[in-house]
Design a protein around this motif. Sequence first.
Motif, PDB file in Angstrom:
ATOM      1  N   ASN A   2       0.809  -1.232   0.000  1.00  0.00           N
ATOM      2  CA  ASN A   2       0.000   0.000   0.000  1.00  0.00           C
ATOM      3  C   ASN A   2       0.836   1.273   0.000  1.00  0.00           C
ATOM      4  O   ASN A   2       0.297   2.384   0.169  1.00  0.00           O
ATOM      5  N   GLN A   3       2.152   1.146  -0.179  1.00  0.00           N
ATOM      6  CA  GLN A   3       3.028   2.317  -0.148  1.00  0.00           C
ATOM      7  C   GLN A   3       2.890   3.202  -1.385  1.00  0.00           C
ATOM      8  O   GLN A   3       3.430   4.311  -1.418  1.00  0.00           O
ATOM      9  N   ASP A   4       2.154   2.720  -2.380  1.00  0.00           N
ATOM     10  CA  ASP A   4       1.900   3.522  -3.572  1.00  0.00           C
ATOM     11  C   ASP A   4       0.780   4.535  -3.360  1.00  0.00           C
ATOM     12  O   ASP A   4       0.493   5.344  -4.248  1.00  0.00           O
ATOM     13  N   LEU A   5       0.167   4.518  -2.183  1.00  0.00           N
ATOM     14  CA  LEU A   5      -0.962   5.411  -1.930  1.00  0.00           C
ATOM     15  C   LEU A   5      -0.536   6.807  -1.478  1.00  0.00           C
ATOM     16  O   LEU A   5      -1.314   7.760  -1.589  1.00  0.00           O
ATOM     17  N   ASN A   6       0.683   6.931  -0.948  1.00  0.00           N
ATOM     18  CA  ASN A   6       1.059   8.211  -0.361  1.00  0.00           C
ATOM     19  C   ASN A   6       2.587   8.331  -0.264  1.00  0.00           C
ATOM     20  O   ASN A   6       3.292   7.336  -0.130  1.00  0.00           O
ATOM     21  N   ASN A   7       3.075   9.575  -0.285  1.00  0.00           N
ATOM     22  CA  ASN A   7       4.516   9.832  -0.169  1.00  0.00           C
ATOM     23  C   ASN A   7       5.070   9.489   1.203  1.00  0.00           C
ATOM     24  O   ASN A   7       6.278   9.281   1.353  1.00  0.00           O
ATOM     25  N   ASN A   8       4.217   9.457   2.207  1.00  0.00           N
ATOM     26  CA  ASN A   8       4.688   9.323   3.589  1.00  0.00           C
ATOM     27  C   ASN A   8       4.362   7.972   4.217  1.00  0.00           C
ATOM     28  O   ASN A   8       4.293   7.848   5.432  1.00  0.00           O
ATOM     29  N   MET A   9       4.174   6.967   3.381  1.00  0.00           N
ATOM     30  CA  MET A   9       3.824   5.625   3.854  1.00  0.00           C
ATOM     31  C   MET A   9       5.076   4.818   4.171  1.00  0.00           C
ATOM     32  O   MET A   9       6.013   4.759   3.372  1.00  0.00           O
ATOM     33  N   VAL A  10       5.089   4.173   5.341  1.00  0.00           N
ATOM     34  CA  VAL A  10       6.170   3.256   5.689  1.00  0.00           C
ATOM     35  C   VAL A  10       5.588   2.014   6.351  1.00  0.00           C
ATOM     36  O   VAL A  10       4.510   2.069   6.968  1.00  0.00           O
ATOM     37  N   LEU A  11       6.267   0.908   6.198  1.00  0.00           N
ATOM     38  CA  LEU A  11       5.916  -0.307   6.936  1.00  0.00           C
ATOM     39  C   LEU A  11       6.990  -0.498   7.999  1.00  0.00           C
ATOM     40  O   LEU A  11       8.173  -0.630   7.677  1.00  0.00           O
ATOM     41  N   MET A  12       6.573  -0.486   9.242  1.00  0.00           N
ATOM     42  CA  MET A  12       7.510  -0.607  10.364  1.00  0.00           C
ATOM     43  C   MET A  12       7.257  -1.906  11.114  1.00  0.00           C
ATOM     44  O   MET A  12       6.103  -2.269  11.371  1.00  0.00           O
ATOM     45  N   GLU A  13       8.332  -2.587  11.450  1.00  0.00           N
ATOM     46  CA  GLU A  13       8.248  -3.776  12.295  1.00  0.00           C
ATOM     47  C   GLU A  13       8.854  -3.463  13.657  1.00  0.00           C
ATOM     48  O   GLU A  13       9.978  -2.966  13.729  1.00  0.00           O
ATOM     49  N   VAL A  14       8.149  -3.757  14.718  1.00  0.00           N
ATOM     50  CA  VAL A  14       8.659  -3.591  16.071  1.00  0.00           C
ATOM     51  C   VAL A  14       8.810  -4.970  16.696  1.00  0.00           C
ATOM     52  O   VAL A  14       7.815  -5.656  16.950  1.00  0.00           O
ATOM     53  N   GLY A  15      10.058  -5.382  16.896  1.00  0.00           N
ATOM     54  CA  GLY A  15      10.327  -6.653  17.539  1.00  0.00           C
ATOM     55  C   GLY A  15       9.872  -7.860  16.752  1.00  0.00           C
ATOM     56  O   GLY A  15       9.609  -7.795  15.543  1.00  0.00           O
ATOM     57  N   SER A  16       9.767  -8.977  17.460  1.00  0.00           N
ATOM     58  CA  SER A  16       9.357 -10.247  16.879  1.00  0.00           C
ATOM     59  C   SER A  16       8.441 -10.956  17.867  1.00  0.00           C
ATOM     60  O   SER A  16       8.240 -10.490  18.991  1.00  0.00           O
ATOM     61  N   HIS A  17       7.902 -12.098  17.428  1.00  0.00           N
ATOM     62  CA  HIS A  17       6.968 -12.811  18.305  1.00  0.00           C
ATOM     63  C   HIS A  17       7.637 -13.342  19.562  1.00  0.00           C
ATOM     64  O   HIS A  17       6.962 -13.698  20.521  1.00  0.00           O
ATOM     65  N   VAL A  18       8.976 -13.367  19.581  1.00  0.00           N
ATOM     66  CA  VAL A  18       9.671 -13.834  20.785  1.00  0.00           C
ATOM     67  C   VAL A  18       9.919 -12.723  21.785  1.00  0.00           C
ATOM     68  O   VAL A  18      10.303 -12.982  22.920  1.00  0.00           O
ATOM     69  N   ASN A  19       9.724 -11.485  21.362  1.00  0.00           N
ATOM     70  CA  ASN A  19       9.781 -10.383  22.322  1.00  0.00           C
ATOM     71  C   ASN A  19       8.512 -10.398  23.176  1.00  0.00           C
ATOM     72  O   ASN A  19       7.452 -10.826  22.723  1.00  0.00           O
ATOM     73  N   THR A  20       8.621  -9.915  24.381  1.00  0.00           N
ATOM     74  CA  THR A  20       7.433  -9.804  25.224  1.00  0.00           C
ATOM     75  C   THR A  20       6.646  -8.566  24.819  1.00  0.00           C
ATOM     76  O   THR A  20       7.172  -7.646  24.189  1.00  0.00           O
ATOM     77  N   ILE A  21       5.411  -8.540  25.207  1.00  0.00           N
ATOM     78  CA  ILE A  21       4.581  -7.382  24.904  1.00  0.00           C
ATOM     79  C   ILE A  21       5.135  -6.144  25.597  1.00  0.00           C
ATOM     80  O   ILE A  21       5.083  -5.024  25.055  1.00  0.00           O
ATOM     81  N   GLU A  22       5.701  -6.310  26.780  1.00  0.00           N
ATOM     82  CA  GLU A  22       6.263  -5.167  27.505  1.00  0.00           C
ATOM     83  C   GLU A  22       7.502  -4.621  26.800  1.00  0.00           C
ATOM     84  O   GLU A  22       7.714  -3.405  26.747  1.00  0.00           O
ATOM     85  N   GLU A  23       8.349  -5.512  26.276  1.00  0.00           N
ATOM     86  CA  GLU A  23       9.531  -5.062  25.525  1.00  0.00           C
ATOM     87  C   GLU A  23       9.115  -4.284  24.284  1.00  0.00           C
ATOM     88  O   GLU A  23       9.727  -3.264  23.936  1.00  0.00           O
ATOM     89  N   SER A  24       8.071  -4.756  23.635  1.00  0.00           N
ATOM     90  CA  SER A  24       7.622  -4.123  22.397  1.00  0.00           C
ATOM     91  C   SER A  24       6.905  -2.795  22.669  1.00  0.00           C
ATOM     92  O   SER A  24       7.111  -1.814  21.956  1.00  0.00           O
ATOM     93  N   LYS A  25       6.097  -2.762  23.721  1.00  0.00           N
ATOM     94  CA  LYS A  25       5.471  -1.495  24.101  1.00  0.00           C
ATOM     95  C   LYS A  25       6.532  -0.505  24.576  1.00  0.00           C
ATOM     96  O   LYS A  25       6.390   0.706  24.373  1.00  0.00           O
ATOM     97  N   GLY A  26       7.591  -1.037  25.196  1.00  0.00           N
ATOM     98  CA  GLY A  26       8.687  -0.177  25.642  1.00  0.00           C
ATOM     99  C   GLY A  26       9.331   0.573  24.489  1.00  0.00           C
ATOM    100  O   GLY A  26       9.800   1.705  24.647  1.00  0.00           O
TER     101      GLY A  26
END
Length: 362
Positions: free
Chosen positions: A321-345
Amino acid sequence: MNSTKKGMDDKKFNFYCSILIFLISILLFSILTSRMKNIITANSGREIGFYGAVLDYGIPALPTAFTEKDKVEKHQSFKDNMLNILGIKSKTSLSIIGKEISYLGNVSGEKDDCRLTMRDPENVFDKFSLNEDQVFEQENKVENNQPVKNCPVYDPKLKKKLSNNPEVLIYHTHTCESYKPNVISSKDKTQNVCAVGEEIKKELESKYGIAVLHDTTVHDVAAYNKSYERSRPTVEKYLKQYKDFKIIIDLHRDSIENKDAVTFNVNNEKVAKFAFVMTRKNPHFNKNMEVVNKMASISNKLYPGLYKGLFCYNYGKKFYNQDLNNNMVLMEVGSHVNTIEESKGTGKYVARIIAEYINGKN
C-alpha cells in the motif's frame, strides 16, 4: 544390410551422445565444486567442514575428518554454504519464510524460545512475499548491541499544542501479530501489535502534541493472503477524509527466532528493535525513503542500535500500500519472541523519533 548399418550408426550416435552428456556433467560438477570451494574458503575458511558434511550427508557410514567441534557445526555450515552457492544468505533467507507466514512455524531450526534471526543481525527471509523476483536487505550502519545509557526519552522542547487534525496515521495490515507470553497470533489488542500502536499514540499526543489516528481494524483473520487488499480501503478512507498525514505507519512485528537480534538494552531497559520494510517499484518509493532515512538518522543519533535496518522488495503485495502516499512506511517492532512489555517499551522511543521528525529541525 542397410538396416544393420543404420542400427550400428544409431548405436554409435547414442554412445557419443552419452559420452558428451557425461563430459558436460563432469564439467558442470567441476564448476560447481570450484564455486563451492571459493565460497567456503572466502566465507568460512573451513573446506573440510563443507566437504566432510557432503560425505556425511550422502554416506553417513563413511568416516570423515570431523573434530568434535565440526560435528556440532557441520549441519549448519552445510546448509549455509549450500544456500550461499545459490547466492542466498541463509539466516536472512530462512527468516523471510517465517516472517509474514508465522503459521509455518520455526523454519530456522532454532529452539522455540529463540526466534528466526532477523539478519543475524543479518537474516530476513521476509514473510511478506515469497514470490518476489528480487529482494534487498540493508543492515543499519550503526551496529551496536551494547547497552546504551543516559539517553533522554522525552524532550519538552518538542511539545506543541495538540492539533485537532491527526498528523500521524497508524494501522495494522496484520492486526493479530502478537508477542509473548501470548500465542503467535491473537485478536487480543492488549497483546498484539495494536498495543504497540496505542503506546506510540499515547506518547505522541500526551508528550508532543501530535494527534494520532490509530486504526485497529482486523484485516488478517478472514483471509490472511488478502490482508493487504483488505487494509488498502482503510488507508484510502482516511486519505479521502484527511487528505494527507505527516507519516502513515503500517505497524507489524517480525517472526525472527533469535531474540538477541531484535532486542536492545537502552537506559537499563530491554526493548524491541524496529526495522522498515519497503517496496522499490512503487511510484512513491523515493519520497517514502526520505521518511525512512530521516527517521533512521534520528534513531541512530539518539539511540544507536535501536534501529535494526531496512528490507526492500520490488513489488511486495500491492506495494504494501506504499503507492498510496509519499509518507507511507511499513515498520516492524520486535518479533513474536519479544514480550509485549519489551515491544510497548519501544513505543516511547519511536514516539520521540517521530516527534523529532515532525516537530524538530531535522
